[in-house]
Write an enzyme that holds these catalytic residues in place. Structure first.
Site, PDB file in Angstrom:
ATOM      1  N   LYS A 177     -13.968  46.701  20.923  1.00 15.83           N
ATOM      2  CA  LYS A 177     -12.857  47.535  20.453  1.00 15.83           C
ATOM      3  C   LYS A 177     -12.572  48.668  21.438  1.00 15.83           C
ATOM      4  O   LYS A 177     -11.414  49.053  21.642  1.00 15.83           O
ATOM      5  CB  LYS A 177     -13.179  48.102  19.063  1.00 15.83           C
ATOM      6  CG  LYS A 177     -13.005  47.109  17.922  1.00 15.83           C
ATOM      7  CD  LYS A 177     -11.545  46.830  17.648  1.00 15.83           C
ATOM      8  CE  LYS A 177     -11.339  46.066  16.356  1.00 15.83           C
ATOM      9  NZ  LYS A 177      -9.902  45.861  16.044  1.00 15.83           N
ATOM     10  N   TYR A 193     -18.854  44.255  18.398  1.00 11.47           N
ATOM     11  CA  TYR A 193     -17.601  44.705  17.782  1.00 11.47           C
ATOM     12  C   TYR A 193     -17.144  46.031  18.379  1.00 11.47           C
ATOM     13  O   TYR A 193     -16.013  46.159  18.858  1.00 11.47           O
ATOM     14  CB  TYR A 193     -17.820  44.834  16.274  1.00 11.47           C
ATOM     15  CG  TYR A 193     -16.632  45.322  15.477  1.00 11.47           C
ATOM     16  CD1 TYR A 193     -15.504  44.524  15.314  1.00 11.47           C
ATOM     17  CD2 TYR A 193     -16.652  46.566  14.849  1.00 11.47           C
ATOM     18  CE1 TYR A 193     -14.419  44.960  14.561  1.00 11.47           C
ATOM     19  CE2 TYR A 193     -15.579  47.011  14.105  1.00 11.47           C
ATOM     20  CZ  TYR A 193     -14.467  46.203  13.961  1.00 11.47           C
ATOM     21  OH  TYR A 193     -13.400  46.641  13.213  1.00 11.47           O
ATOM     22  N   LEU A 237      -3.819  43.787  13.634  1.00 14.05           N
ATOM     23  CA  LEU A 237      -4.950  44.057  12.738  1.00 14.05           C
ATOM     24  C   LEU A 237      -6.041  42.998  12.835  1.00 14.05           C
ATOM     25  O   LEU A 237      -7.123  43.177  12.265  1.00 14.05           O
ATOM     26  CB  LEU A 237      -4.465  44.123  11.277  1.00 14.05           C
ATOM     27  CG  LEU A 237      -3.236  44.971  10.951  1.00 14.05           C
ATOM     28  CD1 LEU A 237      -2.876  44.830   9.483  1.00 14.05           C
ATOM     29  CD2 LEU A 237      -3.492  46.432  11.286  1.00 14.05           C
ATOM     30  N   ASN A 248      -3.769  39.199  24.289  1.00 12.65           N
ATOM     31  CA  ASN A 248      -2.666  38.283  23.985  1.00 12.65           C
ATOM     32  C   ASN A 248      -1.530  38.975  23.250  1.00 12.65           C
ATOM     33  O   ASN A 248      -0.354  38.693  23.486  1.00 12.65           O
ATOM     34  CB  ASN A 248      -3.189  37.095  23.162  1.00 12.65           C
ATOM     35  CG  ASN A 248      -3.965  36.103  24.011  1.00 12.65           C
ATOM     36  OD1 ASN A 248      -3.716  35.967  25.214  1.00 12.65           O
ATOM     37  ND2 ASN A 248      -4.923  35.405  23.404  1.00 12.65           N
TER      38      ASN A 248
END
Length: 313
Positions: A151, A147, A75, A101
């Site tokens: 994403k 952003y 999240l 990661n």
């Protein structure tokens, strides 16, 4: 048998609501957060819970976990434009490199992983409701692209990991979510409207307020994400409430519910602002038997009660 969960961004709004549900189910949780937008206040109530571990860690750095991890709920990423626009380059790095990661951790641990994507990837698409097959209408030079585009790339690399390593990866596109646990200074529309109304401060309306949004109460979102994680589906699936409301009508509803004397303050409409954003949720309904059940009236009442207590602190 205990299920071992790792939740990145676990000290944030959605993260703390998710952790609360997982702990109530008797599951174990490792919470990972660098507290840049999350708050330790949200998680300190679990300090003595034997099923809860907190790691203060920045996901831009690789993560090694000694505990057995069955499921990763990823999240972590600033979601409010107020915060993700403060450092756009860092935002893009968090959305992509942080996801990379966590995918590496999932590969090493052979964990299932749920990636939270966003409705922002649909950009300024005028096709409504936004279906998962909609590839979006994004301006790579737009201010919000740091952003949204990151994403999108996070989704892409997630599915490449699924293909290459046969990982169980799930992509959830989260639409506007609200409810108890939002920060007073979250700076998204519902928290701003409620906090300012309770303090009789002006409510800022962009444009004429005719742009619409669809707001999902946080408990509905958490239920949907849990059903998704427990399913055999990989998505992408939209998660949001498909009941549409204009920003001006939302402002008037909040004013009425709070008995506020706040004035409406009209401002220029920001660039790259989507005029309508409504999720198509047919895939989640048909495949997961998930339907949001908390309407905007009840949801606002619960959120207003929460902020009344927060303001007293």
């Amino acid at each position: 048998m205990n299920i071992n969960n790792l939740v990145t961004g676990g000290a944030g709004f959605i993260g703390t609501n998710l952790i609360e549900k997982l702990l109530k189910l008797g599951e174990k949780v490792v919470c990972v957060d660098d507290l840049s937008t999350g708050s330790f206040e949200n998680i300190k109530k679990w300090e003595k819970n034997k099923n809860f571990i907190f790691h203060n860690h920045n996901i831009l750095n690789s993560l090694n976990i000694e505990n057995k991890i069955d499921r990763i709920w990823h999240l972590a990423c600033p979601a409010s434009p107020y915060y993700f626009l403060k450092d756009p380059i860092k935002t893009s790095r968090i959305a992509f490199l942080g996801t990379y990661n966590m995918l590496e951790l999932a590969r090493k641990c052979n964990s299932s992983i749920l990636i939270t994507s966003t409705s922002e990837i649909y950009g300024e698409s005028v096709i409504v409701p936004q279906e998962e097959s909609n590839y979006g209408d994004l301006n790579v030079k737009g201010t919000r692209a740091c952003y949204a585009e990151a994403k999108r790339l996070a989704e892409t690399i997630s599915y490449e990991y699924e293909r290459k390593y046969n990982l169980n990866i799930k992509v959830a596109r989260v639409f506007n979510t609200y409810g108890p646990g939002l920060r007073i200074n979250d700076n998204r529309v519902i928290s701003n409207f409620i906090v300012n109304s309770l303090q009789n401060k002006p409510l800022q309306i962009f444009g004429k307020g005719i742009q619409t949004r669809s707001f999902c109460f946080v408990s509905d979102l958490i239920d949907g994400l849990c059903l998704f994680m427990n399913s055999n589906f990989n998505g992408p699936f939209n998660f949001g409430n498909n009941q549409e409301i204009s920003i001006i009508d939302l402002a008037k509803l909040v004013l009425k519910k709070t008995n506020s004397t706040s004035l409406l303050q009209y401002c220029d409409l920001p660039k790259n602002e989507a005029l309508r954003r409504i999720p198509a949720i047919k895939l989640a309904k048909n495949n997961l038997k998930w339907t949001p059940i908390v309407g905007i009236n009840k949801g606002l009442d619960l959120t207003i009660d929460f902020f009344k207590e927060e303001i007293k602190k």
